[in-house]
Design a protein around this motif. Structure first.
Motif, PDB file in Angstrom:
ATOM      1  N   TYR A   1       0.863  -1.178   0.000  1.00 28.46           N
ATOM      2  CA  TYR A   1       0.000   0.000   0.000  1.00 28.46           C
ATOM      3  C   TYR A   1       0.897   1.224   0.000  1.00 28.46           C
ATOM      4  O   TYR A   1       0.599   2.238  -0.589  1.00 28.46           O
TER       5      TYR A   1
ATOM      6  N   ARG B   1       6.637  -0.052   2.965  1.00 29.97           N
ATOM      7  CA  ARG B   1       6.223  -1.213   3.760  1.00 29.97           C
ATOM      8  C   ARG B   1       5.604  -2.301   2.878  1.00 29.97           C
ATOM      9  O   ARG B   1       4.397  -2.339   2.693  1.00 29.97           O
TER      10      ARG B   1
ATOM     11  N   ILE C   1       3.865  -5.560   1.673  1.00 27.25           N
ATOM     12  CA  ILE C   1       2.926  -6.444   2.375  1.00 27.25           C
ATOM     13  C   ILE C   1       3.059  -7.870   1.841  1.00 27.25           C
ATOM     14  O   ILE C   1       3.164  -8.813   2.611  1.00 27.25           O
TER      15      ILE C   1
ATOM     16  N   PRO D   1      -0.715 -14.832  11.070  1.00 19.59           N
ATOM     17  CA  PRO D   1      -0.898 -13.852  12.138  1.00 19.59           C
ATOM     18  C   PRO D   1      -1.639 -12.610  11.659  1.00 19.59           C
ATOM     19  O   PRO D   1      -1.674 -12.331  10.458  1.00 19.59           O
ATOM     20  N   SER D   2      -2.185 -11.875  12.602  1.00 21.29           N
ATOM     21  CA  SER D   2      -2.885 -10.637  12.296  1.00 21.29           C
ATOM     22  C   SER D   2      -1.920  -9.675  11.580  1.00 21.29           C
ATOM     23  O   SER D   2      -0.769  -9.540  11.973  1.00 21.29           O
ATOM     24  N   GLY D   3      -2.405  -9.070  10.523  1.00 17.58           N
ATOM     25  CA  GLY D   3      -1.577  -8.118   9.786  1.00 17.58           C
ATOM     26  C   GLY D   3      -0.675  -8.768   8.744  1.00 17.58           C
ATOM     27  O   GLY D   3       0.101  -8.091   8.071  1.00 17.58           O
ATOM     28  N   ALA D   4      -0.767 -10.099   8.578  1.00 16.79           N
ATOM     29  CA  ALA D   4       0.117 -10.808   7.644  1.00 16.79           C
ATOM     30  C   ALA D   4      -0.186 -10.487   6.182  1.00 16.79           C
ATOM     31  O   ALA D   4       0.648 -10.711   5.307  1.00 16.79           O
ATOM     32  N   GLY D   5      -1.408  -9.996   5.909  1.00 18.44           N
ATOM     33  CA  GLY D   5      -1.757  -9.669   4.525  1.00 18.44           C
ATOM     34  C   GLY D   5      -2.831 -10.581   3.953  1.00 18.44           C
ATOM     35  O   GLY D   5      -3.032 -10.637   2.738  1.00 18.44           O
ATOM     36  N   LYS D   6      -3.554 -11.277   4.831  1.00 16.99           N
ATOM     37  CA  LYS D   6      -4.576 -12.242   4.370  1.00 16.99           C
ATOM     38  C   LYS D   6      -5.710 -11.545   3.622  1.00 16.99           C
ATOM     39  O   LYS D   6      -6.027 -11.899   2.483  1.00 16.99           O
ATOM     40  N   SER D   7      -6.320 -10.549   4.258  1.00 18.77           N
ATOM     41  CA  SER D   7      -7.430  -9.852   3.595  1.00 18.77           C
ATOM     42  C   SER D   7      -6.947  -9.129   2.341  1.00 18.77           C
ATOM     43  O   SER D   7      -7.695  -8.983   1.375  1.00 18.77           O
ATOM     44  N   THR D   8      -5.697  -8.691   2.363  1.00 16.95           N
ATOM     45  CA  THR D   8      -5.139  -8.019   1.183  1.00 16.95           C
ATOM     46  C   THR D   8      -5.252  -8.929  -0.047  1.00 16.95           C
ATOM     47  O   THR D   8      -5.593  -8.475  -1.136  1.00 16.95           O
TER      48      THR D   8
ATOM     49  N   ARG E   1      -8.621  -8.665  -1.496  1.00 12.32           N
ATOM     50  CA  ARG E   1      -8.825  -7.372  -2.163  1.00 12.32           C
ATOM     51  C   ARG E   1      -8.125  -7.339  -3.516  1.00 12.32           C
ATOM     52  O   ARG E   1      -8.602  -6.712  -4.453  1.00 12.32           O
TER      53      ARG E   1
ATOM     54  N   TYR F   1      -7.087  -3.118  -5.746  1.00 10.80           N
ATOM     55  CA  TYR F   1      -5.772  -2.512  -5.964  1.00 10.80           C
ATOM     56  C   TYR F   1      -5.053  -3.320  -7.025  1.00 10.80           C
ATOM     57  O   TYR F   1      -5.343  -4.504  -7.182  1.00 10.80           O
TER      58      TYR F   1
ATOM     59  N   GLN G   1     -15.939  -9.296   5.507  1.00  6.54           N
ATOM     60  CA  GLN G   1     -15.860  -9.411   6.978  1.00  6.54           C
ATOM     61  C   GLN G   1     -17.067  -8.771   7.640  1.00  6.54           C
ATOM     62  O   GLN G   1     -17.668  -9.345   8.525  1.00  6.54           O
TER      63      GLN G   1
ATOM     64  N   HIS H   1      -9.692 -16.057   9.703  1.00 10.79           N
ATOM     65  CA  HIS H   1      -9.177 -15.413  10.914  1.00 10.79           C
ATOM     66  C   HIS H   1      -9.325 -16.351  12.105  1.00 10.79           C
ATOM     67  O   HIS H   1      -8.772 -16.118  13.160  1.00 10.79           O
TER      68      HIS H   1
HETATM   69  P1  ATP Z   1      -6.162  -9.533  10.295  1.00  9.48           P
HETATM   70  O1  ATP Z   1      -6.118 -10.998  10.550  1.00  9.48           O
HETATM   71  O2  ATP Z   1      -5.785  -8.756  11.510  1.00  9.48           O
HETATM   72  O3  ATP Z   1      -7.429  -9.044   9.653  1.00  9.48           O
HETATM   73  P2  ATP Z   1      -4.713  -9.555   7.737  1.00  9.48           P
HETATM   74  O4  ATP Z   1      -3.670 -10.601   7.650  1.00  9.48           O
HETATM   75  O5  ATP Z   1      -5.989  -9.798   7.025  1.00  9.48           O
HETATM   76  O6  ATP Z   1      -4.965  -9.199   9.272  1.00  9.48           O
HETATM   77  P3  ATP Z   1      -4.487  -7.210   6.050  1.00  9.48           P
HETATM   78  O7  ATP Z   1      -5.808  -6.611   6.323  1.00  9.48           O
HETATM   79  O8  ATP Z   1      -4.288  -7.860   4.730  1.00  9.48           O
HETATM   80  O9  ATP Z   1      -4.054  -8.197   7.213  1.00  9.48           O
HETATM   81  O10 ATP Z   1      -3.407  -6.062   6.221  1.00  9.48           O
HETATM   82  C1  ATP Z   1      -2.005  -6.301   6.046  1.00  9.48           C
HETATM   83  C2  ATP Z   1      -1.231  -5.042   6.419  1.00  9.48           C
HETATM   84  O11 ATP Z   1      -1.554  -4.007   5.496  1.00  9.48           O
HETATM   85  C3  ATP Z   1      -1.574  -4.505   7.794  1.00  9.48           C
HETATM   86  O12 ATP Z   1      -0.388  -4.142   8.437  1.00  9.48           O
HETATM   87  C4  ATP Z   1      -2.425  -3.288   7.531  1.00  9.48           C
HETATM   88  O13 ATP Z   1      -2.184  -2.303   8.466  1.00  9.48           O
HETATM   89  C5  ATP Z   1      -1.964  -2.836   6.154  1.00  9.48           C
HETATM   90  N1  ATP Z   1      -3.075  -2.230   5.399  1.00  9.48           N
HETATM   91  C6  ATP Z   1      -4.272  -2.795   5.150  1.00  9.48           C
HETATM   92  N2  ATP Z   1      -5.052  -1.988   4.403  1.00  9.48           N
HETATM   93  C7  ATP Z   1      -4.320  -0.873   4.154  1.00  9.48           C
HETATM   94  C8  ATP Z   1      -4.548   0.342   3.436  1.00  9.48           C
HETATM   95  N3  ATP Z   1      -5.706   0.568   2.795  1.00  9.48           N
HETATM   96  N4  ATP Z   1      -3.554   1.261   3.421  1.00  9.48           N
HETATM   97  C9  ATP Z   1      -2.379   1.042   4.063  1.00  9.48           C
HETATM   98  N5  ATP Z   1      -2.110  -0.082   4.752  1.00  9.48           N
HETATM   99  C10 ATP Z   1      -3.041  -1.024   4.803  1.00  9.48           C
END
Ligand code: ATP
Length: 307
Positions: free
Chosen positions: A63, A67, A69, A88-95, A98, A104, A135, A247
């Motif tokens: 993003y 940093r 992802i 883990p949380s923040g690993a980029g799963k939901s990304t 998307r 994106y 979600q 999750h």
């Molecule tokens: P969780 O299990 O906590 O939902 P996740 O693995 O699904 O986490 P993501 O939502 O993919 O994580 O986010 C991955 C990283 O990207 C996180 O550190 C988050 O802060 C960052 N991030 C997510 N969306 C954006 C955005 N629109 N702009 C900038 N950073 C973002």
């Protein structure tokens, strides 16, 4: 006054767009959330969907350039199969979900569906092929029937009710005083997270897309709700290419492949049984931690009951 008139006009425009033009909830997300950066290529074609096989090849994404992802992710969801992404949380799963929906564009690598790079097809045809259970489902201030029908407005009453049954929400609805005519949303009956997610599943059942993305709600659900959602998903994902962003761990056991994401890379991959054999592995230790958390919660409950 002029200053005020412009935004009001704009709001009116957005509102009319939502009411008139949209047949799909996902398009509303597109309108509200996504910057206008993603455009169709001038020569974009319609996605020619055959079986709906998905391939992520060496996908790099950030993003913010400072940093990264995803750092070179490759995996496949063969047509009709289910792949779950955990980590883990923040690993980029939901990304990952998307990116498949093309909210994106990636910076390197490719994402293809039936061999077609998603950047070369129209967004409309791409999104028509994908059912997204997000979600947090947004419900309209309208009846439950309207909210389910949003998946396919032309669906008959019978089809709409059958979709609710498949999504394991039919019995709940039939016990409401106004049944399917019950008003929901901010100004109506407030549904729980699990109920909303089942309405979203019912919508997706009606839409019947070849590809399904489920971005699981992070919030904990009670065991019965969890089981009902699991049953709904098993039915909906059967013979449909399915990507589960998990999750919680209970949803992934039956997946054909589980991808364990960590620090932007795939740390482990395999079936549940294969990954559990890997003592001290990330997946096995995630299960250990979850088990410990459940046990601790049960002990706490017992202590409270004895008090
Ligand atoms: P969780 O299990 O906590 O939902 P996740 O693995 O699904 O986490 P993501 O939502 O993919 O994580 O986010 C991955 C990283 O990207 C996180 O550190 C988050 O802060 C960052 N991030 C997510 N969306 C954006 C955005 N629109 N702009 C900038 N950073 C973002």
């Amino acid at each position: 006054l002029l200053q005020l008139a412009v935004p009001l006009n704009f709001i009116g425009f957005v509102y009319r767009e939502i009411r008139q033009g949209l047949t799909d909830i996902e398009q509303m997300f597109e309108l509200l959330e996504v910057e206008a950066e993603i455009n169709d290529a001038p020569d974009a074609r319609e996605l020619d969907i055959r079986q709906g096989g998905i391939v992520f090849k060496d996908v790099h994404f950030y993003y913010d350039p400072e940093r990264p992802i995803l750092k070179g992710i490759s995996f496949e969801v063969p047509a009709g199969k289910t792949v779950a992404v955990v980590g883990p949380s923040g690993a980029g799963k939901s990304t990952i979900s998307r990116l498949l929906y093309r909210f994106y564009d990636i910076q390197q690598g490719s994402i293809t569906i039936d061999g077609q790079d998603i950047r070369t097809v129209t967004q409309k045809s791409l999104r028509a092929a994908i059912g997204m259970v997000p979600q947090d489902t947004v419900l309209f201030n309208d009846t439950i029937a309207y909210n389910i029908r949003y998946g396919r407005p032309a669906a008959s009453e019978e089809e709409m009710k059958a979709a609710a049954e498949i999504a394991q929400i039919g019995t709940f609805i039939s016990h409401l005083p106004d049944g399917y005519d019950t008003k929901v949303g901010e100004r109506g009956l407030k549904l729980s997270g699990g109920e909303k997610q089942r309405v979203a599943i019912a919508r997706t059942v009606l839409k019947a897309p070849p590809i399904l993305i489920l971005d699981e709600a992070t919030s904990a659900l009670d065991t019965t709700t969890e089981r009902e959602i699991q049953t709904a998903l098993d039915i909906v994902s059967k013979n449909r290419t399915t990507l589960i962003i998990a999750h919680r761990l209970s949803t992934v056991i039956g997946a054909d492949e589980i991808i364990v994401l960590k620090g932007g890379e795939i740390a482990e991959r395999g079936s549940h049984a294969e990954l559990m054999q890997h003592d001290g592995g990330l997946y096995a230790s995630m299960w250990d931690r979850q088990r410990e958390a459940v046990q601790a919660e049960e002990r706490l409950k017992q202590v409270r009951e004895n008090d």
